[in-house]
Each structure stands twice: as C-alpha cells, then as structure tokens.
Design a protein around this motif. Sequence first.
Motif, PDB file in Angstrom:
ATOM      1  N   ALA A   5       0.863  -1.193   0.000  1.00  0.00           N
ATOM      2  CA  ALA A   5       0.000   0.000   0.000  1.00  0.00           C
ATOM      3  C   ALA A   5       0.892   1.232   0.000  1.00  0.00           C
ATOM      4  N   ARG A   6       0.287   2.363  -0.401  1.00  0.00           N
ATOM      5  CA  ARG A   6       1.105   3.584  -0.456  1.00  0.00           C
ATOM      6  C   ARG A   6       1.132   4.307   0.879  1.00  0.00           C
ATOM      7  N   ASP A   7       0.188   3.983   1.746  1.00  0.00           N
ATOM      8  CA  ASP A   7       0.060   4.690   3.021  1.00  0.00           C
ATOM      9  C   ASP A   7       0.583   3.790   4.145  1.00  0.00           C
ATOM     10  N   ALA A   9       0.547   4.037   7.287  1.00  0.00           N
ATOM     11  CA  ALA A   9      -0.364   3.876   8.432  1.00  0.00           C
ATOM     12  C   ALA A   9      -1.423   2.810   8.118  1.00  0.00           C
ATOM     13  N   ARG A  10      -1.918   2.804   6.877  1.00  0.00           N
ATOM     14  CA  ARG A  10      -2.937   1.806   6.502  1.00  0.00           C
ATOM     15  C   ARG A  10      -2.305   0.405   6.437  1.00  0.00           C
ATOM     16  N   LEU A  11      -1.057   0.349   5.964  1.00  0.00           N
ATOM     17  CA  LEU A  11      -0.347  -0.939   5.928  1.00  0.00           C
ATOM     18  C   LEU A  11      -0.243  -1.519   7.334  1.00  0.00           C
ATOM     19  N   ALA A  29       4.536   1.239  -1.264  1.00  0.00           N
ATOM     20  CA  ALA A  29       4.832   1.668  -2.644  1.00  0.00           C
ATOM     21  C   ALA A  29       3.615   2.357  -3.232  1.00  0.00           C
ATOM     22  N   ASP A  30       3.864   3.450  -3.936  1.00  0.00           N
ATOM     23  CA  ASP A  30       2.802   4.126  -4.690  1.00  0.00           C
ATOM     24  C   ASP A  30       2.842   3.579  -6.111  1.00  0.00           C
ATOM     25  N   LEU A  31       1.776   2.927  -6.529  1.00  0.00           N
ATOM     26  CA  LEU A  31       1.790   2.240  -7.823  1.00  0.00           C
ATOM     27  C   LEU A  31       1.833   3.207  -9.001  1.00  0.00           C
ATOM     28  N   ALA A  32       1.618   4.491  -8.731  1.00  0.00           N
ATOM     29  CA  ALA A  32       1.739   5.484  -9.805  1.00  0.00           C
ATOM     30  C   ALA A  32       3.208   5.796 -10.104  1.00  0.00           C
ATOM     31  N   ASN A  56      -3.342  -8.617  -7.888  1.00  0.00           N
ATOM     32  CA  ASN A  56      -3.250  -7.212  -8.323  1.00  0.00           C
ATOM     33  C   ASN A  56      -4.611  -6.572  -8.064  1.00  0.00           C
ATOM     34  N   ASN A  57      -4.754  -6.007  -6.861  1.00  0.00           N
ATOM     35  CA  ASN A  57      -6.065  -5.540  -6.395  1.00  0.00           C
ATOM     36  C   ASN A  57      -6.256  -4.023  -6.501  1.00  0.00           C
ATOM     37  N   ALA A  58      -5.197  -3.257  -6.272  1.00  0.00           N
ATOM     38  CA  ALA A  58      -5.355  -1.791  -6.251  1.00  0.00           C
ATOM     39  C   ALA A  58      -5.982  -1.318  -7.557  1.00  0.00           C
ATOM     40  N   VAL A 109      -7.411  -8.255 -10.504  1.00  0.00           N
ATOM     41  CA  VAL A 109      -8.762  -7.909 -10.056  1.00  0.00           C
ATOM     42  C   VAL A 109      -9.411  -7.002 -11.107  1.00  0.00           C
ATOM     43  N   SER A 110     -10.375  -7.581 -11.793  1.00  0.00           N
ATOM     44  CA  SER A 110     -11.029  -6.924 -12.918  1.00  0.00           C
ATOM     45  C   SER A 110     -12.411  -6.439 -12.492  1.00  0.00           C
ATOM     46  N   SER A 111     -13.345  -6.439 -13.403  1.00  0.00           N
ATOM     47  CA  SER A 111     -14.695  -5.936 -13.100  1.00  0.00           C
ATOM     48  C   SER A 111     -15.634  -6.323 -14.231  1.00  0.00           C
ATOM     49  N   SER A 126     -13.300   5.375 -18.865  1.00  0.00           N
ATOM     50  CA  SER A 126     -11.876   5.058 -18.680  1.00  0.00           C
ATOM     51  C   SER A 126     -11.701   3.820 -17.821  1.00  0.00           C
ATOM     52  N   TYR A 127     -12.525   3.746 -16.799  1.00  0.00           N
ATOM     53  CA  TYR A 127     -12.467   2.579 -15.905  1.00  0.00           C
ATOM     54  C   TYR A 127     -12.802   1.303 -16.694  1.00  0.00           C
ATOM     55  N   ARG A 128     -13.877   1.374 -17.486  1.00  0.00           N
ATOM     56  CA  ARG A 128     -14.262   0.198 -18.293  1.00  0.00           C
ATOM     57  C   ARG A 128     -13.118  -0.228 -19.210  1.00  0.00           C
ATOM     58  N   SER A 130      -9.970   0.377 -18.903  1.00  0.00           N
ATOM     59  CA  SER A 130      -8.814  -0.146 -18.163  1.00  0.00           C
ATOM     60  C   SER A 130      -9.028  -1.613 -17.774  1.00  0.00           C
ATOM     61  N   LYS A 131     -10.275  -1.951 -17.404  1.00  0.00           N
ATOM     62  CA  LYS A 131     -10.536  -3.343 -16.992  1.00  0.00           C
ATOM     63  C   LYS A 131     -10.634  -4.257 -18.219  1.00  0.00           C
ATOM     64  N   TRP A 132     -11.149  -3.722 -19.321  1.00  0.00           N
ATOM     65  CA  TRP A 132     -11.144  -4.467 -20.599  1.00  0.00           C
ATOM     66  C   TRP A 132      -9.694  -4.815 -20.951  1.00  0.00           C
ATOM     67  N   PRO A 156     -14.751  -9.035  -8.414  1.00  0.00           N
ATOM     68  CA  PRO A 156     -15.145  -9.109  -6.989  1.00  0.00           C
ATOM     69  C   PRO A 156     -16.614  -8.809  -6.751  1.00  0.00           C
ATOM     70  N   GLY A 157     -17.355  -8.465  -7.819  1.00  0.00           N
ATOM     71  CA  GLY A 157     -18.763  -8.083  -7.653  1.00  0.00           C
ATOM     72  C   GLY A 157     -18.870  -6.636  -7.191  1.00  0.00           C
ATOM     73  N   TRP A 158     -20.097  -6.132  -7.196  1.00  0.00           N
ATOM     74  CA  TRP A 158     -20.338  -4.738  -6.786  1.00  0.00           C
ATOM     75  C   TRP A 158     -20.509  -4.709  -5.267  1.00  0.00           C
ATOM     76  N   VAL A 159     -19.524  -4.162  -4.602  1.00  0.00           N
ATOM     77  CA  VAL A 159     -19.530  -4.186  -3.130  1.00  0.00           C
ATOM     78  C   VAL A 159     -19.246  -2.793  -2.566  1.00  0.00           C
ATOM     79  N   ARG A 160     -19.686  -2.595  -1.322  1.00  0.00           N
ATOM     80  CA  ARG A 160     -19.593  -1.275  -0.670  1.00  0.00           C
ATOM     81  C   ARG A 160     -18.164  -0.995  -0.192  1.00  0.00           C
ATOM     82  N   THR A 161     -17.446  -0.243  -1.031  1.00  0.00           N
ATOM     83  CA  THR A 161     -16.106   0.245  -0.681  1.00  0.00           C
ATOM     84  C   THR A 161     -16.075   1.709  -1.111  1.00  0.00           C
ATOM     85  N   ASP A 162     -14.919   2.364  -0.954  1.00  0.00           N
ATOM     86  CA  ASP A 162     -14.800   3.739  -1.455  1.00  0.00           C
ATOM     87  C   ASP A 162     -15.146   3.769  -2.938  1.00  0.00           C
TER      88      ASP A 162
HETATM   89  N1  LIG Z   1     -16.032  -2.147  -5.105  1.00  0.00           N
HETATM   90  C1  LIG Z   1     -16.587  -2.655  -6.203  1.00  0.00           C
HETATM   91  O1  LIG Z   1     -17.827  -2.697  -6.350  1.00  0.00           O
HETATM   92  C2  LIG Z   1     -15.721  -3.227  -7.301  1.00  0.00           C
HETATM   93  C3  LIG Z   1     -16.352  -3.848  -8.396  1.00  0.00           C
HETATM   94  C4  LIG Z   1     -15.574  -4.393  -9.409  1.00  0.00           C
HETATM   95  C5  LIG Z   1     -14.192  -4.329  -9.308  1.00  0.00           C
HETATM   96  N2  LIG Z   1     -13.599  -3.717  -8.245  1.00  0.00           N
HETATM   97  C6  LIG Z   1     -12.121  -3.689  -8.207  1.00  0.00           C
HETATM   98  O2  LIG Z   1     -11.681  -4.179  -6.946  1.00  0.00           O
HETATM   99  C7  LIG Z   1     -10.403  -3.615  -6.635  1.00  0.00           C
HETATM  100  C8  LIG Z   1     -10.455  -3.042  -5.236  1.00  0.00           C
HETATM  101  O3  LIG Z   1     -11.361  -1.948  -5.268  1.00  0.00           O
HETATM  102  P1  LIG Z   1     -12.139  -1.402  -3.986  1.00  0.00           P
HETATM  103  O4  LIG Z   1     -13.566  -1.481  -4.277  1.00  0.00           O
HETATM  104  O5  LIG Z   1     -11.594  -2.018  -2.730  1.00  0.00           O
HETATM  105  O6  LIG Z   1     -11.714   0.140  -4.107  1.00  0.00           O
HETATM  106  P2  LIG Z   1     -11.161   1.150  -3.025  1.00  0.00           P
HETATM  107  O7  LIG Z   1     -11.905   1.003  -1.763  1.00  0.00           O
HETATM  108  O8  LIG Z   1     -11.160   2.485  -3.693  1.00  0.00           O
HETATM  109  O9  LIG Z   1      -9.677   0.638  -2.820  1.00  0.00           O
HETATM  110  C9  LIG Z   1      -8.731   0.757  -3.846  1.00  0.00           C
HETATM  111  C10 LIG Z   1      -7.377   0.466  -3.280  1.00  0.00           C
HETATM  112  O10 LIG Z   1      -6.402   0.734  -4.298  1.00  0.00           O
HETATM  113  C11 LIG Z   1      -5.360   1.455  -3.692  1.00  0.00           C
HETATM  114  N3  LIG Z   1      -4.655   2.329  -4.614  1.00  0.00           N
HETATM  115  C12 LIG Z   1      -5.184   3.216  -5.483  1.00  0.00           C
HETATM  116  N4  LIG Z   1      -4.215   3.900  -6.100  1.00  0.00           N
HETATM  117  C13 LIG Z   1      -3.040   3.441  -5.601  1.00  0.00           C
HETATM  118  C14 LIG Z   1      -1.682   3.760  -5.827  1.00  0.00           C
HETATM  119  N5  LIG Z   1      -1.310   4.716  -6.703  1.00  0.00           N
HETATM  120  N6  LIG Z   1      -0.724   3.086  -5.152  1.00  0.00           N
HETATM  121  C15 LIG Z   1      -1.082   2.121  -4.256  1.00  0.00           C
HETATM  122  N7  LIG Z   1      -2.356   1.772  -3.985  1.00  0.00           N
HETATM  123  C16 LIG Z   1      -3.319   2.438  -4.655  1.00  0.00           C
HETATM  124  C17 LIG Z   1      -6.049   2.314  -2.644  1.00  0.00           C
HETATM  125  O11 LIG Z   1      -5.112   2.784  -1.727  1.00  0.00           O
HETATM  126  P3  LIG Z   1      -5.397   4.040  -0.751  1.00  0.00           P
HETATM  127  O12 LIG Z   1      -6.136   3.443   0.394  1.00  0.00           O
HETATM  128  O13 LIG Z   1      -4.038   4.534  -0.401  1.00  0.00           O
HETATM  129  O14 LIG Z   1      -6.212   5.016  -1.548  1.00  0.00           O
HETATM  130  C18 LIG Z   1      -7.047   1.330  -2.063  1.00  0.00           C
HETATM  131  O15 LIG Z   1      -6.453   0.523  -1.083  1.00  0.00           O
HETATM  132  C19 LIG Z   1     -10.133  -2.562  -7.712  1.00  0.00           C
HETATM  133  O16 LIG Z   1      -9.273  -3.104  -8.689  1.00  0.00           O
HETATM  134  C20 LIG Z   1     -11.517  -2.310  -8.305  1.00  0.00           C
HETATM  135  O17 LIG Z   1     -11.447  -1.852  -9.640  1.00  0.00           O
HETATM  136  C21 LIG Z   1     -14.328  -3.176  -7.241  1.00  0.00           C
END
Ligand SMILES: NC(=O)c1ccc[n+]([C@@H]2O[C@H](COP(=O)([O-])OP(=O)(O)OC[C@H]3O[C@@H](n4cnc5c(N)ncnc54)[C@H](OP(=O)(O)O)[C@@H]3O)[C@@H](O)[C@H]2O)c1
Length: 202
Positions: A5-7, A9-11, A29-32, A56-58, A109-111, A126-128, A130-132, A156-162
């Motif tokens: 993770a890039r943060d 504290a979160r790690l 590590a910051d993946l950017a 590869n989840n980020a 980790v796709s979508s 753009s998101y679509r 990128s996952k394609w 991972p399905g549509w789930v409640r995250t950021d």
């Molecule tokens: N939630 C859904 O419904 C859903 C559906 C389909 C696919 N997905 C896929 O599932 C995966 C996880 O998503 P999520 O829902 O858990 O999203 P999220 O809550 O926004 O979490 C994304 C994670 O990626 C990390 N990240 C982003 N940019 C980064 C960088 N430059 N360097 C390092 N880490 C970075 C974030 O780190 P920070 O905490 O530092 O920001 C965060 O931990 C993603 O690939 C997403 O496309 C999610």
Amino acid sequence: MIGVARDPARLESVRAELSGLGEYHGICADLASDTAAETIRKGVASIFDGLDVIVNNAGVMLSHEPELTAEPEGKLEETLAINLLAPFRITRALLSLLELGTEPRVINVSSGAGTFSGMLEPKIASYRLSKWSLNGLTMLQAKEWAGKISVLAFDPGWVRTDLGGPKAPGVPEDSAAGLLKTILLPSSVTGQFVKDGEILPF
Ligand SMILES: NC(=O)c1ccc[n+]([C@@H]2O[C@H](COP(=O)([O-])OP(=O)(O)OC[C@H]3O[C@@H](n4cnc5c(N)ncnc54)[C@H](OP(=O)(O)O)[C@@H]3O)[C@@H](O)[C@H]2O)c1
C-alpha cells in the motif's frame, strides 16, 4: 503474506488482523511511481524465496462523465497507469519469484464493467477500458506462461467500498470469499474471467 500500500499507516493498521492468519509483511509503494515494481520486487525478494500468488487488487475509478471524450484530460492515462500498467509491471518484476512458487497464480482484479457486455453500459468509460485492457493482459499472460503460471481475471462483484459506493448490494467480505474460491481453482484453470469461483465470459 505480503501487503502493498502507499500509506504506511494503513499498511500497519491491518497487521494485527492479518498476522493472526500467518506471517505478515508490509511493503510501502505508490503504484503510480515508475519505481514501484522494483521496490516491490526488492521487498519481496528480501522476505521470501518464491511467490505462490499475486493479487493485483489496487484500482482507481477517476471519472463518472457520460462518455469517454467528456472526461477531463489525463484521466484515461492516470486510470491505465494504476489499473493496467501497474499490474503488468509488478507481475513482470516478480516473474522469477513466481517461477519458484508452488502452483503459482496471478489474479488480476477486474470488473464486470470491463467485459464485452459491460462496455456497452454508460459512464465510467476510462475505468471500463482499463478493466477491458486488464482482461486482455490476463489472456496474453496466460498464453505466455501456459503450463507454468495460471493467470485469472477476477470480478469481486459490486460491493460497498470507497470505489463501489454506499449503494452497492454486497460487502467486501463477499469479494474476499470469491477471491478465495478463485485462488483455490485447479492450477490448470487459466486465462479466464472468474466471479465467485465460476468461469464467466469475458
Ligand atoms: N467495489 C466494487 O464494487 C468493485 C467492483 C468491481 C471491481 N472492483 C475492483 O476491486 C479492486 C479493489 O477496489 P475497492 O472497491 O476495494 O476500491 P477502493 O476502496 O477504492 O480501494 C482501492 C485500493 O487501491 C489502492 N490504490 C489506489 N491507487 C493506488 C496507488 N497509486 N498506489 C497504491 N495503492 C493504490 C487504494 O489505496 P489508498 O487506500 O491509499 O487510496 C485502495 O487501497 C479494484 O481493482 C476495483 O477496480 C471493485
């Protein structure tokens, strides 16, 4: 187990929970960053002699405009950097460690948003894309490493995250259960799109 993770504290914040499951290490590590893949490779190599699974989840979803050309300039590039190029570079950097693993597997980790049918839906273009592209990377890697390393795209399905937002019907624990099923599929299963342990069409 190694978390990236890039943060810092979160790690650290997941250490107590994950340490209960076994040996846990964090790599910051910051993946950017162009140096992220090498930072991760060095960090992993200093801890383990081989790797069994990379997840590869980020991922990022940076724009919600109705169409691709309406998105602010640079958003596609930023999205591809994290959702496509980072998994490509990290996996390539870790390849020699994966080759020393037991039934090694890469999970991208796709979508559903990046499937053939998902590409016809509105918004988050753009998101679509990128996952394609990540699905395409999965197919290419699976072909290249056939018989050695299994590579799967995981929805991972549509789930409640950021990213998923508060209206999503599922919770991250559902995704974790689906991920575990995917990791446990026979190593002969490769180059596929998987959701909740089931193979679905790209
Ligand atoms: N939630 C859904 O419904 C859903 C559906 C389909 C696919 N997905 C896929 O599932 C995966 C996880 O998503 P999520 O829902 O858990 O999203 P999220 O809550 O926004 O979490 C994304 C994670 O990626 C990390 N990240 C982003 N940019 C980064 C960088 N430059 N360097 C390092 N880490 C970075 C974030 O780190 P920070 O905490 O530092 O920001 C965060 O931990 C993603 O690939 C997403 O496309 C999610």
